[in-house]
Design a protein around this motif. Structure first.
Motif, PDB file in Angstrom:
ATOM      1  N   LYS A 237      57.117  58.377  62.711  1.00 26.10           N
ATOM      2  CA  LYS A 237      57.377  57.461  63.862  1.00 26.10           C
ATOM      3  C   LYS A 237      59.152  56.997  63.696  1.00 26.10           C
ATOM      4  CE  LYS A 237      52.740  56.136  64.234  1.00 26.10           C
ATOM      5  NZ  LYS A 237      51.729  55.237  63.987  1.00 26.10           N
ATOM      6  N   VAL A 238      59.608  57.302  64.775  1.00 21.92           N
ATOM      7  CA  VAL A 238      61.139  56.628  64.791  1.00 21.92           C
ATOM      8  C   VAL A 238      61.282  55.724  65.629  1.00 21.92           C
ATOM      9  CG1 VAL A 238      63.565  57.606  64.996  1.00 21.92           C
ATOM     10  CG2 VAL A 238      61.842  59.039  64.036  1.00 21.92           C
ATOM     11  N   VAL A 239      60.688  55.959  66.822  1.00 21.57           N
ATOM     12  CA  VAL A 239      60.611  54.769  67.987  1.00 21.57           C
ATOM     13  C   VAL A 239      59.533  54.447  68.659  1.00 21.57           C
ATOM     14  CG1 VAL A 239      61.855  54.344  70.408  1.00 21.57           C
ATOM     15  CG2 VAL A 239      63.166  55.682  68.742  1.00 21.57           C
ATOM     16  N   GLU A 240      59.041  53.269  68.775  1.00 27.12           N
ATOM     17  CA  GLU A 240      57.896  52.912  69.255  1.00 27.12           C
ATOM     18  C   GLU A 240      57.813  51.947  70.401  1.00 27.12           C
ATOM     19  OE1 GLU A 240      57.358  53.525  64.498  1.00 27.12           O
ATOM     20  OE2 GLU A 240      58.496  51.836  66.061  1.00 27.12           O
ATOM     21  N   GLU A 241      57.085  51.675  71.211  1.00 31.20           N
ATOM     22  CA  GLU A 241      57.183  50.718  72.269  1.00 31.20           C
ATOM     23  C   GLU A 241      55.700  50.149  72.847  1.00 31.20           C
ATOM     24  OE1 GLU A 241      58.580  52.286  76.100  1.00 31.20           O
ATOM     25  OE2 GLU A 241      58.671  54.249  75.174  1.00 31.20           O
ATOM     26  N   ALA A 242      55.911  49.226  73.315  1.00 29.75           N
ATOM     27  CA  ALA A 242      54.539  48.756  73.869  1.00 29.75           C
ATOM     28  C   ALA A 242      54.939  47.855  75.264  1.00 29.75           C
ATOM     29  CB  ALA A 242      53.907  47.658  72.963  1.00 29.75           C
ATOM     30  N   PRO A 243      54.111  48.109  76.042  1.00 27.90           N
ATOM     31  CA  PRO A 243      53.027  49.017  76.263  1.00 27.90           C
ATOM     32  C   PRO A 243      53.820  50.345  76.419  1.00 27.90           C
ATOM     33  CG  PRO A 243      53.434  47.955  78.447  1.00 27.90           C
ATOM     34  CD  PRO A 243      54.457  47.505  77.379  1.00 27.90           C
ATOM     35  N   SER A 244      52.705  51.546  76.620  1.00 28.66           N
ATOM     36  CA  SER A 244      53.149  53.156  76.954  1.00 28.66           C
ATOM     37  C   SER A 244      53.421  53.086  78.493  1.00 28.66           C
ATOM     38  CB  SER A 244      52.020  53.865  76.432  1.00 28.66           C
ATOM     39  OG  SER A 244      52.176  55.287  77.076  1.00 28.66           O
ATOM     40  N   PRO A 245      54.754  53.746  78.305  1.00 23.17           N
ATOM     41  CA  PRO A 245      54.945  54.183  80.046  1.00 23.17           C
ATOM     42  C   PRO A 245      53.991  55.085  80.662  1.00 23.17           C
ATOM     43  CG  PRO A 245      56.222  55.164  78.449  1.00 23.17           C
ATOM     44  CD  PRO A 245      55.531  54.474  77.731  1.00 23.17           C
ATOM     45  N   PHE A 246      53.089  55.825  79.892  1.00 22.37           N
ATOM     46  CA  PHE A 246      52.480  56.767  80.193  1.00 22.37           C
ATOM     47  C   PHE A 246      50.850  56.207  80.701  1.00 22.37           C
ATOM     48  CE2 PHE A 246      49.413  60.553  79.242  1.00 22.37           C
ATOM     49  CZ  PHE A 246      49.731  61.413  80.437  1.00 22.37           C
ATOM     50  N   LEU A 247      50.237  55.190  80.234  1.00 24.37           N
ATOM     51  CA  LEU A 247      48.819  54.773  80.228  1.00 24.37           C
ATOM     52  C   LEU A 247      48.696  54.109  81.576  1.00 24.37           C
ATOM     53  CD1 LEU A 247      47.447  54.010  76.958  1.00 24.37           C
ATOM     54  CD2 LEU A 247      47.240  56.235  77.969  1.00 24.37           C
ATOM     55  N   ASP A 248      47.432  54.402  81.896  1.00 24.52           N
ATOM     56  CA  ASP A 248      47.214  53.268  83.112  1.00 24.52           C
ATOM     57  C   ASP A 248      46.208  52.704  82.611  1.00 24.52           C
ATOM     58  OD1 ASP A 248      44.653  54.846  83.335  1.00 24.52           O
ATOM     59  OD2 ASP A 248      45.484  56.364  84.533  1.00 24.52           O
ATOM     60  N   GLU A 249      45.918  51.527  83.497  1.00 30.76           N
ATOM     61  CA  GLU A 249      44.799  50.362  83.011  1.00 30.76           C
ATOM     62  C   GLU A 249      43.623  51.042  82.536  1.00 30.76           C
ATOM     63  OE1 GLU A 249      43.604  47.211  81.408  1.00 30.76           O
ATOM     64  OE2 GLU A 249      45.674  47.172  82.174  1.00 30.76           O
ATOM     65  N   GLU A 250      43.127  52.197  83.375  1.00 33.49           N
ATOM     66  CA  GLU A 250      41.607  52.554  83.209  1.00 33.49           C
ATOM     67  C   GLU A 250      41.698  53.232  81.727  1.00 33.49           C
ATOM     68  OE1 GLU A 250      38.577  55.828  85.128  1.00 33.49           O
ATOM     69  OE2 GLU A 250      40.482  55.295  86.271  1.00 33.49           O
ATOM     70  N   THR A 251      42.710  54.185  81.458  1.00 33.53           N
ATOM     71  CA  THR A 251      42.669  54.707  80.248  1.00 33.53           C
ATOM     72  C   THR A 251      42.830  53.605  79.054  1.00 33.53           C
ATOM     73  OG1 THR A 251      43.939  56.760  81.539  1.00 33.53           O
ATOM     74  CG2 THR A 251      44.005  56.669  78.978  1.00 33.53           C
ATOM     75  N   ARG A 252      43.853  52.695  79.298  1.00 34.59           N
ATOM     76  CA  ARG A 252      44.037  51.885  78.377  1.00 34.59           C
ATOM     77  C   ARG A 252      42.761  51.080  77.975  1.00 34.59           C
ATOM     78  NH1 ARG A 252      47.591  48.828  80.714  1.00 34.59           N
ATOM     79  NH2 ARG A 252      49.191  49.816  79.562  1.00 34.59           N
ATOM     80  N   ALA A 253      41.870  50.736  79.029  1.00 38.16           N
ATOM     81  CA  ALA A 253      40.709  50.306  78.694  1.00 38.16           C
ATOM     82  C   ALA A 253      39.692  51.150  77.978  1.00 38.16           C
ATOM     83  CB  ALA A 253      40.018  49.741  79.850  1.00 38.16           C
ATOM     84  N   ALA A 254      39.524  52.280  78.362  1.00 35.98           N
ATOM     85  CA  ALA A 254      38.611  53.222  77.765  1.00 35.98           C
ATOM     86  C   ALA A 254      39.097  53.527  76.049  1.00 35.98           C
ATOM     87  CB  ALA A 254      38.713  54.490  78.540  1.00 35.98           C
ATOM     88  N   MET A 255      40.345  53.550  75.843  1.00 35.61           N
ATOM     89  CA  MET A 255      40.653  53.972  74.657  1.00 35.61           C
ATOM     90  C   MET A 255      40.511  52.468  73.847  1.00 35.61           C
ATOM     91  SD  MET A 255      44.417  55.584  75.318  1.00 35.61           S
ATOM     92  CE  MET A 255      44.900  55.756  73.504  1.00 35.61           C
ATOM     93  N   GLY A 256      40.599  51.348  74.258  1.00 35.01           N
ATOM     94  CA  GLY A 256      40.501  50.203  73.744  1.00 35.01           C
ATOM     95  C   GLY A 256      38.904  49.962  73.292  1.00 35.01           C
ATOM     96  N   LYS A 257      38.091  50.184  74.302  1.00 37.85           N
ATOM     97  CA  LYS A 257      36.660  50.131  74.190  1.00 37.85           C
ATOM     98  C   LYS A 257      36.285  51.109  73.031  1.00 37.85           C
ATOM     99  CE  LYS A 257      32.155  50.302  76.411  1.00 37.85           C
ATOM    100  NZ  LYS A 257      31.533  51.001  77.657  1.00 37.85           N
ATOM    101  N   GLN A 258      36.622  52.141  73.073  1.00 36.57           N
ATOM    102  CA  GLN A 258      36.249  53.172  72.018  1.00 36.57           C
ATOM    103  C   GLN A 258      36.742  52.661  70.620  1.00 36.57           C
ATOM    104  OE1 GLN A 258      36.800  57.304  72.395  1.00 36.57           O
ATOM    105  NE2 GLN A 258      36.008  57.362  74.424  1.00 36.57           N
ATOM    106  N   SER A 259      38.072  52.121  70.580  1.00 37.21           N
ATOM    107  CA  SER A 259      38.553  51.596  69.288  1.00 37.21           C
ATOM    108  C   SER A 259      37.679  50.415  68.875  1.00 37.21           C
ATOM    109  CB  SER A 259      39.877  51.058  69.230  1.00 37.21           C
ATOM    110  OG  SER A 259      40.932  52.067  69.952  1.00 37.21           O
TER     111      SER A 259
END
Length: 666
Positions: A237-259
């Motif tokens: 990794k060279v550049v990171e950012e938060a949050p992602s400019p790509f995710l929507d709230e629904e995908t974020r929540a799904a990924m968070g739940k699985q994590s």
């Protein structure tokens, strides 16, 4: 709370942990090798213990030496940082047997998630979406080729115990699978002491997005949003950012739940990260779980206000999480640029040496913007060949992504580093790249946008005109100072010629300069004028001011007949001459550089691992010539064209400097 903790690591992460420990009133113990005797983390800690030679496998990853340091100092807990022993279950077991707290997850979680083969199987059982691949052990290179064909090219060859981009290769055909298997195996053995390899499908057009989780030993688990880590080079990794400019709230929540479900499945307690590959349709696939603090954790801290190191220490002490999922929001935007000791003009190969100048931008923490620099080096210190080439992690925060990017541009402009090769120009170029600005990037960004490598930024004519004005301003101040010193005339300004010719890259500007009350007016031949307003003085390396109404921060150094200017990834020798000098120089022949087209030169300081050809052998374009190891990474040098080897000047085991001749061709 613990009274004393030992940090079983070095560099910027050791310094980072020490800062939080100080804030919590906890004493700290550093460990160091011969190479790190004068390192910053040693100076910052309350105590320091010497643990051996520079090589990590004789110092930082020798469990017995760390345990001896713990006994000598009476440390009650150990923070492992990342890398080294951070995900080694034997180390956690040794601490447990000694009655010392491990500031990390339980041994079972490290064993389950630290092994990438086992972790994928557990993830599948926990209902987490995973990438297709072969999870068994691979016997040899031919077995790797067979499996790669079964999975289907392209494939990712990965070290089971890997991390940080070590032991990872992408293969698009059988030959690359053979080479990649052996290189991954070698890197895995030298970096982790574990040479097991597995293969999985490489997802094309992927984005690398990870979820930060935090859990305690009382059954509470939360996620702290995501980090976008798609700007990568060689899987680092060279550049990171938060949050992602790509995710929507629904995908974020799904990924968070699985994590969180995965963390619960292994009884996780501490800070950890679940990494995913996400395709263009927002389908996400589990890659791995890092059972440690991530390098890029500051961007999460900046948008949530949560000190992850503090939370890790409190969890290790047995406290209940004071945070609930509803407490975690997203405040603004943060970007992290990893500053590496590597030469972007030579294929990003590692660079070592002394930091003759190291002046980071001032750290700021205000309501409207923030600048944070996590580092483990100092001016006058050395970048060693024995460890990871990271110099610092430069982070910015602002209410919006565009503002955070602009803060980062200014911070990079103000960051002064001399003495070694570094990737500041490349980072500046990325921050100005339209694809990054749009947020529509993938992990192939560097490969696709810089297919022939990075050769610097070529500014447009408008920017060159501003830089010409800066160079003219600098020249004016230098000439004025020289006239003052000479004492040739009381009113020295009248001694300075107003007309100059400024060469910026391929552009040439004829200008006339006047100065009044500290304001320099630069009049161009085409009729435009620019006012240069700055308090820059001779001896100052940073020009900070306004040029034609545009704020600029430009690094300046004097050269013969002008100045070296560095701005937004451009590195230019700007020459300022009198009209007569310009007329005469135009008549001079150009100097032809030495022809090295028939030589293979060492592109970096490193160790020759192997020579793959012999004298007199015919070679083909793309054929492997030799392998060089530097900073724990193997680099295969290949032939650029067909030819015949006429002489080999180096052998396996030789340590070479930059541009030493390895072999010559007919």
């Amino acid at each position: 709370m613990f009274k004393k903790i030992l940090i079983a690591n070095r560099g910027e992460i050791a310094c980072r942990v020490i800062k939080t420990a100080r804030k919590m009133g906890i004493k700290t113990v550093a460990v160091y090798s011969d190479a790190d005797r004068n390192a910053l983390h040693v100076k910052m800690a309350d105590e320091a213990v010497h643990i051996g030679p520079p090589q990590a496998n004789q110092s930082y990853i020798v469990i017995d030496k760390i345990m001896d340091a713990i006994r000598q100092t009476g440390a009650e807990a150990v923070h492992p940082g990342y890398g080294f022993l951070s995900e080694n279950p034997k180390f956690a077991q040794a601490l447990e047997a000694e009655g010392v707290a491990f500031i990390g997850p339980p041994v079972r979680a490290i064993e389950a998630m630290g092994d990438k083969i086992t972790s994928k199987k557990i993830a599948q059982e926990a209902g987490v979406s995973t990438v297709p691949g072969y999870m068994g052990l691979i016997a040899d290179a031919e077995d790797a080729v067979k499996i790669s064909n079964e999975v289907g090219y392209p494939v990712m060859i990965k070290a089971s115990a890997g991390g940080g981009g070590k032991g990872m290769r992408i293969a698009w055909n059988d030959d690359e699978a053979r080479e990649g298997f052996q290189s991954s195996k070698n890197e895995a053995a030298s970096s982790f002491g574990d040479d097991r390899i597995f293969i999985e499908k490489f997802v094309t057009q992927p984005r690398h997005i990870e979820i930060q989780v935090l859990a305690d030993s009382h059954g509470n688990t939360i996620y702290l949003n995501e980090r976008e880590c798609s700007i990568q080079r060689r899987n680092q990794k060279v550049v990171e950012e938060a949050p992602s400019p790509f995710l929507d709230e629904e995908t974020r929540a799904a990924m968070g739940k699985q994590s969180c479900e995965l963390a619960k499945a292994v009884g996780y307690a501490s800070a950890g990260t679940v990494e995913f590959i996400v395709d263009g349709e927002k389908n996400f696939y589990f890659l791995e779980m890092n059972t440690r603090l991530q390098v890029e954790h500051p961007v999460t801290e900046l948008i949530t206000g949560v000190d992850l190191v503090e939370q890790m220490i409190r969890v290790a002490y047995g406290e209940v999480l004071s945070l609930k999922q509803s407490d975690i929001g997203i405040n603004g935007w943060s970007i992290e640029n990893r500053l590496y000791a590597e030469d972007p003009y030579r294929g990003f190969l590692p660079s070592i040496g002394r930091l003759t100048r190291y002046r980071p931008p001032a750290e700021v923490a205000e309501k409207t913007h923030a600048v944070r620099n996590d580092t483990g080096v100092f001016e006058g210190g050395e970048i060693s060949m024995y460890y990871d080439p990271m110099i610092a992690k430069l982070c910015t925060w602002a209410p919006t992504r565009s503002d955070a990017i602009e803060e980062m541009r200014n911070a990079l402009d103000a960051f002064e580093i001399e003495g070694i090769g570094h990737n500041l120009p490349f980072l500046a170029a990325v921050m100005d790249h339209p694809i990054f600005i749009s947020g529509d990037m993938t992990t192939a960004f560097i490969e696709e946008q810089y297919p022939d490598g990075f050769s610097g930024v070529v500014p447009d004519e408008k920017t060159n005109a501003r830089l010409a004005a800066v160079a003219a301003h600098v020249k004016m101040r230098k000439e004025a100072r020289a006239a003052q010193i000479s004492g040739a005339m009381a009113n020295h300004k009248r001694r300075i010629a107003p007309d100059w010719v400024v060469y910026v890259g391929k552009d040439q500007f004829r200008v006339s300069i006047t100065e009044d009350n500290g304001c320099t007016t630069v009049a161009f031949e085409d009729g435009q004028t620019m006012e240069v307003v700055s308090d820059w003085t001779l001896g100052c390396r940073l020009f900070e001011g306004s040029v034609g109404g545009t704020p600029m921060i430009v690094k300046t150094d004097f050269i013969r007949d002008g100045a070296r200017l560095r701005y937004r990834g451009a590195d230019l020798n700007v020459v300022v001459r009198t009209p007569r000098q310009a007329e005469l120089v135009a008549k001079m022949p150009e100097k032809v550089p030495r022809d090295t087209s028939k030589m293979l030169l060492c592109p970096m300081p490193g160790l020759i691992v192997s020579i793959a050809v012999e004298e007199g052998q015919e070679i083909q374009e793309g054929q492997a010539l030799c392998t060089i190891e530097a900073m724990k990474m193997e680099n295969i040098l290949r032939a650029e064209r067909k030819g015949r080897v006429s002489a080999i000047k180096a052998a396996a085991g030789d340590s070479l400097q930059v541009d030493e001749i390895i072999m010559e061709f007919e």
